[in-house]
Design a protein around this motif. Structure first.
Motif, mmCIF file in Angstrom:
data_model
loop_
_atom_site.group_PDB
_atom_site.id
_atom_site.type_symbol
_atom_site.label_atom_id
_atom_site.label_comp_id
_atom_site.label_asym_id
_atom_site.label_seq_id
_atom_site.Cartn_x
_atom_site.Cartn_y
_atom_site.Cartn_z
ATOM 1 N N UNK A 16 7.770 7.217 -11.418
ATOM 2 C CA UNK A 16 7.816 6.449 -10.195
ATOM 3 C C UNK A 16 8.307 7.205 -8.999
ATOM 4 N N UNK A 17 8.868 8.406 -9.150
ATOM 5 C CA UNK A 17 9.262 9.173 -7.988
ATOM 6 C C UNK A 17 8.024 9.749 -7.333
ATOM 7 N N UNK A 18 8.181 10.192 -6.092
ATOM 8 C CA UNK A 18 7.032 10.697 -5.367
ATOM 9 C C UNK A 18 6.419 11.912 -6.038
ATOM 10 N N UNK A 217 2.824 5.129 -8.259
ATOM 11 C CA UNK A 217 1.857 4.512 -7.358
ATOM 12 C C UNK A 217 0.540 5.288 -7.409
ATOM 13 N N UNK A 218 -0.541 4.599 -7.064
ATOM 14 C CA UNK A 218 -1.849 5.250 -6.978
ATOM 15 C C UNK A 218 -2.678 4.559 -5.916
ATOM 16 N N UNK A 219 -3.763 5.203 -5.529
ATOM 17 C CA UNK A 219 -4.640 4.625 -4.511
ATOM 18 C C UNK A 219 -5.341 3.367 -5.013
ATOM 19 N N UNK A 220 -5.274 3.114 -6.315
ATOM 20 C CA UNK A 220 -5.878 1.898 -6.875
ATOM 21 C C UNK A 220 -4.982 0.679 -6.728
ATOM 22 N N UNK A 221 -3.755 0.865 -6.248
ATOM 23 C CA UNK A 221 -2.797 -0.235 -6.243
ATOM 24 C C UNK A 221 -3.241 -1.422 -5.401
ATOM 25 N N UNK A 222 -3.857 -1.166 -4.265
ATOM 26 C CA UNK A 222 -4.282 -2.294 -3.437
ATOM 27 C C UNK A 222 -5.368 -3.107 -4.141
ATOM 28 N N UNK A 223 -6.172 -2.441 -4.971
ATOM 29 C CA UNK A 223 -7.150 -3.156 -5.778
ATOM 30 C C UNK A 223 -6.458 -3.973 -6.860
ATOM 31 N N UNK A 224 -5.425 -3.383 -7.498
ATOM 32 C CA UNK A 224 -4.645 -4.132 -8.483
ATOM 33 C C UNK A 224 -3.987 -5.349 -7.841
ATOM 34 N N UNK A 247 9.548 5.034 -5.124
ATOM 35 C CA UNK A 247 8.801 3.793 -5.301
ATOM 36 C C UNK A 247 7.972 3.802 -6.575
ATOM 37 N N UNK A 248 7.883 2.643 -7.225
ATOM 38 C CA UNK A 248 7.016 2.431 -8.371
ATOM 39 C C UNK A 248 6.113 1.228 -8.115
ATOM 40 N N UNK A 249 5.035 1.170 -8.869
ATOM 41 C CA UNK A 249 4.133 0.027 -8.870
ATOM 42 C C UNK A 249 4.190 -0.613 -10.254
ATOM 43 N N UNK A 250 4.176 -1.950 -10.365
ATOM 44 C CA UNK A 250 3.817 -2.944 -9.348
ATOM 45 C C UNK A 250 4.957 -3.483 -8.482
ATOM 46 N N UNK A 292 3.504 4.097 -0.711
ATOM 47 C CA UNK A 292 2.515 4.960 -0.066
ATOM 48 C C UNK A 292 1.246 4.198 0.319
ATOM 49 N N UNK A 293 1.005 3.069 -0.364
ATOM 50 C CA UNK A 293 -0.295 2.427 -0.244
ATOM 51 C C UNK A 293 -0.240 0.963 0.169
ATOM 52 N N UNK A 294 0.771 0.220 -0.270
ATOM 53 C CA UNK A 294 0.793 -1.211 -0.025
ATOM 54 C C UNK A 294 1.253 -1.543 1.383
ATOM 55 N N UNK A 295 0.524 -2.431 2.031
ATOM 56 C CA UNK A 295 0.876 -2.842 3.384
ATOM 57 C C UNK A 295 2.195 -3.611 3.382
ATOM 58 N N UNK A 296 2.873 -3.580 4.509
ATOM 59 C CA UNK A 296 4.134 -4.295 4.649
ATOM 60 C C UNK A 296 3.853 -5.781 4.801
ATOM 61 N N UNK A 297 4.467 -6.617 3.975
ATOM 62 C CA UNK A 297 4.273 -8.062 4.141
ATOM 63 C C UNK A 297 4.894 -8.530 5.450
#
Length: 414
Positions: A16-18, A217-224, A247-250, A292-297
């Motif tokens: 989960x680290x960068x 994190x990955x570029x697929x996260x917004x799809x997840x 940061x980690x996903x989810x 890195x990928x998820x928009x700020x709520x």
């Protein structure tokens, strides 16, 4: 090329680290294997990561830490009526977070994990009996254990994830003992399978879904996000990770409540308890950071991250101030556990005590509307960063502990 067990442990320790490469997490071991878990510790307390070794193809790991230095005052197996297991029990957690006893009636809380714990129901029964909590069984309809599609054919047994499952079931039992519980077991520890299990949990009627796992994190996260975690009106909690700052996903999903971890100790204050950021060393402690990928709520207003900031709230996670758990598949009965895996199901239980989220709501936003109804954690850090609030506790919002820890249920209603 297969890496050594030591290399796999090193990769997981910094998950989960960068700097973590996703491929480092996919090195193989048999599904039920526990291969020489690396003992960690500090200040006389030692522990191992329950998911120290990943099965073939897994891309995320559970966040459960099993303490190995505990001297239990109770018999290893079964109920000890006149003795109390080591680690915090239900009455401790309700006291620390000012929560009502005997809550959860009329609610359904789901726990999403990978693989199967064949002793899940029996072990939970011992935990609940030890602490005088009402029984919750398959026969009564209180407890369900299903695969990621909702069926009865369960995935392969796994001793590491069994520890995570026991921890999750026991923490939900402690906080909301009258809730119904659905354990949804994914076929393996990938986001596709775990995400499918989340969708199944919601489809089975759970308004509260606890997830105690994560990875890079990955570029697929917004799809997840859109495929698995966008469930308005459902409180989805996710542990922020045990690998300190990063940061980690989810947990980074904008649709979930990211739950950080604290060290919880009794003291002589009016509250009777105090908390600080959980940190063991530079590679182990509660997770936080900028996605890195998820928009700020829209409800998150801090300025140090242009995208999603982790975490939102927190609860006990330090294995040195850990919780009592009963586990027999891959465990030796009574044990003490820590990790942000403890915090996520605690917060899911608190959401359940707060009542059903309103239709179409974003439950992750609820604490931001009730910041005064939380215990603000103001001491400790989980690493070095800039701006410093992302890794250092202070008055108001900070990364490691979010807005703070529960002070009753008000901050979890909406």
């Amino acid at each position: 090329m297969r890496t050594s067990a030591a290399a796999r442990r090193t990769a997981l320790a910094v998950a989960g680290t960068a700097a973590l490469a996703l491929s480092a997490l996919t090195t193989a071991a048999p599904a039920g294997a526990v291969v020489d878990p690396q003992v960690r510790g500090q200040g006389g307390t030692s522990w191992v990561r329950a998911c120290d070794t990943l099965a073939h193809g897994d891309t995320v790991a559970c966040h459960a830490l099993r303490v190995t230095s505990t001297v239990e005052p109770v018999a290893a197996f079964g109920v000890s009526p006149h003795l109390t297991p080591a680690g915090y029990g239900p009455s401790d957690l309700l006291s620390a977070y000012k929560l009502p006893a005997n809550g959860g009636a009329g609610t359904t809380i789901a726990i999403v994990d990978a693989y199967n714990d064949p002793n899940a129901e029996a072990d939970m029964a011992v935990y609940r009996s030890q602490y005088g909590l009402p029984a919750c069984t398959k026969a009564s309809g209180c407890f369900k254990q299903v695969n990621q599609s909702g069926g009865s054919t369960l995935p392969a047994n796994n001793t590491g994830w069994a520890g995570e499952i026991s921890l999750d079931l026991d923490m939900v039992s402690a906080i909301a003992p009258n809730a119904h519980i659905v354990l949804v077991e994914a076929s393996s520890a990938t986001m596709a399978n775990l995400g499918t299990a989340v969708n199944t949990a919601v489809g089975l009627g759970a308004k509260y879904v606890s997830n105690s796992y994560g990875g890079s994190e990955s570029s697929a996260d917004t799809s997840y996000d859109s495929s698995y975690f966008n469930h308005p009106g459902v409180a989805i909690t996710v542990s922020s990770g045990d690998s300190a700052y990063g940061a980690q996903y989810p947990a980074a999903s904008k649709y979930v409540t990211a739950v950080g971890g604290t060290a919880l100790k009794r003291d002589s204050s009016t509250r009777g308890w105090s908390e600080s950021v959980w940190l063991t060393n530079s590679t182990e402690g509660t997770g936080s950071g900028c996605s890195k990928y998820d928009a700020k709520p829209t409800w998150q207003k801090d300025t140090g991250c242009t995208r999603r900031t982790i975490a939102d709230v927190s609860a006990v996670a330090d294995p040195a101030t850990g919780v009592a758990v009963y586990q027999t598949y891959g465990g030796s009965g009574w044990a003490v556990y820590g990790g942000t895996s403890a915090a996520a199901p605690i917060i899911a239980g608190v959401y359940a005590l707060g009542g059903a989220p309103s239709s179409g709501s974003s439950p992750a936003s609820f604490p931001y509307a009730h910041t005064s109804a939380l215990f603000d954690v103001t001491t400790g850090s989980n690493g070095s960063c800039s701006p410093t609030y992302l890794c250092k506790a202070g008055t108001g919002y900070d990364g490691p502990t979010g807005l703070g820890t529960p002070n009753g249920t008000t901050a979890f209603k909406g």
